[in-house]
Design an enzyme around this catalytic site. Sequence first.
Site, PDB file in Angstrom:
ATOM      1  N   SER A   1      11.996  -5.932  -6.255  1.00  0.00           N
ATOM      2  CA  SER A   1      12.650  -7.242  -6.370  1.00  0.00           C
ATOM      3  C   SER A   1      14.125  -7.166  -5.980  1.00  0.00           C
ATOM      4  O   SER A   1      14.758  -6.111  -6.028  1.00  0.00           O
ATOM      5  CB  SER A   1      12.545  -7.760  -7.802  1.00  0.00           C
ATOM      6  OG  SER A   1      11.209  -7.807  -8.209  1.00  0.00           O
TER       7      SER A   1
HETATM    8  N1  SAH Z   1       8.781  -4.399 -10.908  1.00  0.00           N
HETATM    9  C1  SAH Z   1       8.649  -3.860  -9.550  1.00  0.00           C
HETATM   10  C2  SAH Z   1       8.372  -4.926  -8.513  1.00  0.00           C
HETATM   11  C3  SAH Z   1       6.981  -5.191  -8.530  1.00  0.00           C
HETATM   12  S1  SAH Z   1       6.153  -5.988  -7.207  1.00  0.00           S
HETATM   13  C4  SAH Z   1       9.853  -3.058  -9.131  1.00  0.00           C
HETATM   14  O1  SAH Z   1      10.835  -3.010  -9.884  1.00  0.00           O
HETATM   15  O2  SAH Z   1       9.778  -2.447  -8.064  1.00  0.00           O
HETATM   16  C5  SAH Z   1       4.739  -6.416  -8.178  1.00  0.00           C
HETATM   17  C6  SAH Z   1       3.855  -5.274  -8.554  1.00  0.00           C
HETATM   18  O3  SAH Z   1       2.842  -5.793  -9.400  1.00  0.00           O
HETATM   19  C7  SAH Z   1       3.152  -4.628  -7.369  1.00  0.00           C
HETATM   20  O4  SAH Z   1       3.398  -3.254  -7.352  1.00  0.00           O
HETATM   21  C8  SAH Z   1       1.677  -4.941  -7.627  1.00  0.00           C
HETATM   22  O5  SAH Z   1       0.793  -3.919  -7.188  1.00  0.00           O
HETATM   23  C9  SAH Z   1       1.655  -5.094  -9.131  1.00  0.00           C
HETATM   24  N2  SAH Z   1       0.539  -5.864  -9.669  1.00  0.00           N
HETATM   25  C10 SAH Z   1      -0.016  -7.010  -9.197  1.00  0.00           C
HETATM   26  N3  SAH Z   1      -1.008  -7.409  -9.990  1.00  0.00           N
HETATM   27  C11 SAH Z   1      -1.103  -6.497 -11.010  1.00  0.00           C
HETATM   28  C12 SAH Z   1      -1.955  -6.351 -12.147  1.00  0.00           C
HETATM   29  N4  SAH Z   1      -2.917  -7.230 -12.419  1.00  0.00           N
HETATM   30  N5  SAH Z   1      -1.768  -5.300 -12.965  1.00  0.00           N
HETATM   31  C13 SAH Z   1      -0.791  -4.389 -12.705  1.00  0.00           C
HETATM   32  N6  SAH Z   1       0.042  -4.460 -11.642  1.00  0.00           N
HETATM   33  C14 SAH Z   1      -0.111  -5.510 -10.804  1.00  0.00           C
END
Ligand code: SAH
Length: 226
Positions: A63
Amino acid sequence: MTPAADKSEVARLIMELRGEGIADQRVLNAIERTPRELFVPATFREQAYENVALPIGHGQTISQPYVVALMTQALELNDRHKVLEVGTGSGYQAAVLARLCRRVLTIERHRALLKEAEARFAKLRLHNVTTRFGDGTKGWPEHETFDRIMVTAAAPEIPRNLLEHLAEGGILVAPVGPARRDQKLLRVRRKNGDLAVDDLGGVRFVPLVAGLPRAREGLSRPPRAS
Ligand code: SAH
């Protein structure tokens, strides 16, 4: 801070965040102390302290620092809190949270991303972060409730399951809306059993996806700038 981090770049980012309305000095300090360059692919390292989201592979993104700051500030953390993060991604948001609370439990559905994030937590000696591979929409079975919950992927509505895991007096923040557009960041407080919601503004997140990736979805393609 790693030797590679240019202090003036970090200072510029902090000033920018302050200018955009991030007033919580503890949050700004946590961001200042978390080397974002360790959380982005080598090809994007020069942009690590720009206030932009960057690709991390598997179609996912780390993000924008402003959004990390806004969501972290919205949680009103203290060092007694146990926090659940859904969507570990690069691990950057979890690393920032880890400096402001007692314990972070973070779940990711892409095994390769989780492994990379775990290596970063070890390198930074963030011993209060616990990881789990799985579908975060189901919560974390061994834990009844969390003081704070942060969802870092967007869904059409806040997963009910997660609201059930929010402790009395707890706060949850999550982006809500259709895939990749018209999303808003919602903050939910549980008080005297009731849920109060406020809107913290427009955001743009990758989708929250139920279940685990199929073999092909899990393959890594080289990240491209979007
Ligand atoms: N917090 C992260 C940004 C995340 S992007 C950072 O600081 O880099 C969103 C993430 O959520 C992705 O890696 C994606 O694979 C994950 N995601 C999406 N759906 C999910 C689910 N149901 N359970 C766990 N992770 C999930």
